[in-house]
Write a protein that holds these residues in place. Structure first.
Motif, PDB file in Angstrom:
ATOM      1  N   GLU A 225     -80.307  29.132 -16.517  1.00  0.00           N
ATOM      2  CA  GLU A 225     -80.536  27.675 -16.488  1.00  0.00           C
ATOM      3  C   GLU A 225     -81.265  27.053 -17.771  1.00  0.00           C
ATOM      4  OE1 GLU A 225     -82.499  26.630 -12.420  1.00  0.00           O
ATOM      5  OE2 GLU A 225     -82.472  28.986 -12.279  1.00  0.00           O
ATOM      6  N   ILE A 229     -80.026  24.264 -20.666  1.00  0.00           N
ATOM      7  CA  ILE A 229     -80.652  23.204 -21.325  1.00  0.00           C
ATOM      8  C   ILE A 229     -80.615  23.192 -22.886  1.00  0.00           C
ATOM      9  CG2 ILE A 229     -82.981  22.125 -21.239  1.00  0.00           C
ATOM     10  CD1 ILE A 229     -83.339  23.084 -18.597  1.00  0.00           C
ATOM     11  N   GLU A 260     -87.816  14.952 -22.724  1.00  0.00           N
ATOM     12  CA  GLU A 260     -87.024  15.172 -21.541  1.00  0.00           C
ATOM     13  C   GLU A 260     -86.674  16.918 -21.210  1.00  0.00           C
ATOM     14  OE1 GLU A 260     -82.408  14.507 -19.742  1.00  0.00           O
ATOM     15  OE2 GLU A 260     -83.130  13.274 -21.255  1.00  0.00           O
ATOM     16  N   ILE A 261     -86.181  17.097 -22.407  1.00  0.00           N
ATOM     17  CA  ILE A 261     -85.916  18.711 -22.384  1.00  0.00           C
ATOM     18  C   ILE A 261     -86.993  19.425 -22.433  1.00  0.00           C
ATOM     19  CG2 ILE A 261     -84.800  20.561 -23.948  1.00  0.00           C
ATOM     20  CD1 ILE A 261     -82.886  18.605 -24.935  1.00  0.00           C
ATOM     21  N   ARG A 264     -88.177  19.787 -18.525  1.00  0.00           N
ATOM     22  CA  ARG A 264     -87.128  20.607 -17.736  1.00  0.00           C
ATOM     23  C   ARG A 264     -87.529  22.130 -17.992  1.00  0.00           C
ATOM     24  NH1 ARG A 264     -81.236  18.363 -18.699  1.00  0.00           N
ATOM     25  NH2 ARG A 264     -80.709  20.098 -17.297  1.00  0.00           N
ATOM     26  N   ALA A 267     -90.556  23.032 -16.176  1.00  0.00           N
ATOM     27  CA  ALA A 267     -90.347  23.121 -14.651  1.00  0.00           C
ATOM     28  C   ALA A 267     -89.604  24.388 -14.365  1.00  0.00           C
ATOM     29  CB  ALA A 267     -89.611  22.091 -14.237  1.00  0.00           C
TER      30      ALA A 267
END
Length: 283
Positions: A225, A229, A260-261, A264, A267
């Motif tokens: 995942e 990204i 933004e990256i 993520r 997270a």
């Protein structure tokens, strides 16, 4: 030795000097301000007025030049565009008094337009089928309507603040401009080789613009995942850590999507995120 014609002063001069410095072009400063040689690289700089650069390159006085697109198009000189440099962006636009009602380019029919770029304007008006008078002046074009010299102006616009201060409004953009690297069409093999090396350096600088180098620790079970990204230039670099459940990931991201990256990545369990600016990038 490759001779580069550059603007002797102004915003384009400042940004050109910054680009050359980043490319490792260090100048031998001396009493001669018209022509300066560089240290450790076979180039010399010829300082000229911006409107003299296109013809100087075309006729071989200089081998290459860094010039605003507005001057290159206006002069119509027989020099070739080698590279768009991406800085000193502006536009050539038509502007009229703020209180005038404007419905289209036909407003200029029968009007007088003040400009320092008559050739570009003539070509534009001809294509639009508009007959207008031109008042050619150099410098302070924006004051022409206010003192009765013209009904409108055609000039360079950057932020638009000069138009506002002279109670003018921009109504038509004719040409979007930026700095260009232009070259004489008959360079020798030796000079072309120097130019190729210079282009290589410029491209490495431009490729790095707006990029950040990111290093982080990531849990192996989230690696697929995270790679989605962080694609990197081709793919991220993955390095094992002492803890077999974790890996180190290195990649490049665009600064425009930075927060933004990063959000993520956090997270997904990424830790120890280190962000490093990039000066040059060779791909």
């Amino acid at each position: 030795m490759l001779r580069i014609a550059v603007q002797s002063k102004g915003r384009l001069y400042d940004e050109t000097m910054l680009l050359l410095a980043e490319a490792g072009i260090k100048l031998n400063r001396g009493k001669r301000i018209l022509l300066l040689s560089a240290k450790g690289f076979p180039v010399e700089l010829l300082f000229l007025r911006d409107d003299d650069i296109p013809q100087s390159v075309a006729n071989g006085v200089a081998d290459v030049g860094i010039v605003g697109e507005n001057e290159y198009v206006e002069k119509g000189a027989e020099a070739k565009v080698v590279k768009r440099l991406g800085f000193s962006k502006c536009r050539l636009a038509l502007a009229i008094p703020k209180n005038e009602v404007y419905h289209g380019v036909e407003w200029f029919e029968g009007k007088t337009i003040a400009t320092s770029y008559p050739e570009i304007l003539k070509d534009y008006l001809k294509k639009k089928g508009v007959n207008a008078g031109l008042h050619v002046i150099s410098g302070s074009v924006e004051i022409a309507p206010g003192i009765g010299l013209a009904d409108a102006i055609f000039d360079i616009v950057s932020s638009g603040s000069t138009l506002i201060s002279n109670r003018l409004k921009e109504v038509e953009v004719v040409l979007n401009c930026e700095a260009l690297l232009i070259a004489n069409k008959a360079l020798t093999e030796e000079k072309q080789a120097i130019l190729d090396e210079l282009l290589f350096r410029f491209e490495a600088i431009q490729t790095a613009e707006g990029k950040k180098y990111v290093l982080l620790n990531a849990p192996k079970n989230k690696l697929d995942e995270i790679i989605e990204i962080l694609p990197g230039m081709k793919s991220p670099t993955i390095t094992p850590l002492a803890d077999e459940e974790w890996v180190s990931v290195q990649s490049v991201i665009a600064e425009s999507h930075f927060w933004e990256i990063i959000g993520r990545l956090k997270a997904l369990g990424a830790q120890g995120i280190l962000v490093i600016p990039i000066e040059k990038m060779i791909i």
